[in-house]
Design a protein around this motif. Structure first.
Motif: not given
Length: 385
Positions: A222-230, A278-282, A284-285
């Protein structure tokens, strides 16, 4: 009652403990004594005073002081805002008394000198030299509660106020550089509930540390996805960031770990809704949650704080930049601006450096004394005259 001297005002504000702590109610302090002191000083100058108890705090208050020569005092003018609380301090790391202004080497030391009770002393000092009867637009002073933990004071004010000022200034320590945007953040607690047992037969248990290993793998994706998308080039770190801040679990080498906890911090750009994290983390998991039903919990450690941005083209921002001869910048730390920006264009601007905030031997350089007074006077004259 005549106003005390500038240094005495500063000293009296610093002398009142107003520590906020969400985890330790023994050190969490009420702010009523400081609020009452500010109320008396501003009332002496002719301001109308409103004190409001802030819900969901330990009996803390907001102060709104208003000076207006017009019956319609809700529209236009200037709002100067600051928070009344400080972070806790480690007594063993301070070489000065945190509750007394101590002058050493052209610096004023004390808890809250920079972040940010001292800002109210600057406001009061600037008002000595302004004939308030000449103002043709209202001037408001806001003092809030619990900024350092929940921002409950600013949130409650923004939800309930009728004010529509032309500009809001939050006096956080920015080295007198106007700040027009900052990131939002959320802090999550992720808890894995395993099944403990003897390490000699791992199949009879569920090792929470091993499951957390899977959780961390998904979070790093998720960390990498956020970095790439925004991406937002206005920020020195132009993408969302994620920090795995603390992990704990297990109690012995020969025992299957029954519980493991991770504290997670995500800093997002203003265009991302912090409440969606919160929903994004949930989500993802979810694959791991499906594999281990009812064994992975995700909680918000504190309510998410949104990002904030005052657009470059905003007239109020351009006026502030012109007055200070400074181009506005962006920062990664958070303030009450996301809430106050809902009611008026908001700029973060104040004396002292953020490098001293939350540090032992916090101080404000005396080099800021004269330019801060001039800046406040200029802002009041520009937006209220």
């Amino acid at each position: 009652m005549k106003l005390p001297s500038f240094i005495q005002i500063y000293n009296e504000l610093i002398a009142i403990p107003t520590i906020s702590s969400v985890t330790n109610d023994k050190i969490d302090c009420p702010n009523k004594e400081l609020i009452d002191k500010l109320a008396n000083w501003f009332a002496e100058l002719g301001f109308k005073i409103s004190l409001v108890s802030v819900p969901n705090t330990r009996n803390k208050y907001n102060l709104l002081a208003t000076y207006s020569n017009d019956s319609n005092h809700t529209k236009g003018g200037l709002l100067l805002s600051g928070h009344t609380d400080t972070v806790p301090f480690d007594e063993g790391l301070w070489s000065k008394n945190p509750f007394k202004v101590t002058e050493v080497d052209n610096k004023w030391y004390g808890l809250g000198t920079a972040d940010m009770k001292g800002f109210f002393a600057f406001i009061l000092d600037a008002l000595r030299d302004i004939d308030l009867k000449t103002l043709n637009k209202p001037l408001h002073i806001l003092a809030t509660a619990d900024e350092e933990i929940t921002m409950a004071g600013a949130a409650y004010f923004a939800q309930n106020t009728q004010l529509q000022p032309d500009c809001t200034i939050i006096g956080e320590p920015t080295s007198l550089i106007p700040i027009r945007a900052h990131k939002g953040f959320t802090a999550n607690v992720i808890r894995v509930i395993g099944k403990s047992g003897h390490s000699s037969d791992p199949e009879k248990g569920i090792n929470a540390i091993e499951v957390m290993h899977l959780v961390i793998g998904k979070l790093l994706e998720l960390k990498q996805t956020l970095k790439e998308q925004y991406h937002n080039n206005s920020f020195a770190v132009p993408y969302p960031t994620m920090n795995l801040g603390m992990i704990k679990g297990g109690d012995a080498a020969n025992r299957i770990c029954g519980c493991c906890e991770l504290l997670l911090d995500i800093r997002v750009l203003p265009e991302i809704d912090a409440n969606s994290l919160y929903d994004l983390v949930c989500n993802t998991l979810k694959p791991i949650m499906d594999r281990y039903p009812n064994r992975i919990q995700v909680e918000n450690e504190v309510d998410p704080i949104g990002g904030y941005e005052c657009q470059k083209e905003e007239p109020a921002l351009k006026e502030v930049e012109k007055l200070l001869n400074q181009t506005a910048e962006t920062v990664n730390y958070s303030t009450e601006a996301p809430f106050l920006n809902q009611i008026a264009p908001t700029i973060v601007l104040g004396p002292g450096s953020i490098e001293q905030a939350h540090q032992p031997d916090e101080f404000v350089s005396m080099d800021y004394l004269k330019p801060t007074k001039i800046a406040i006077e200029s802002l009041i004259k520009r937006f209220c005259l």
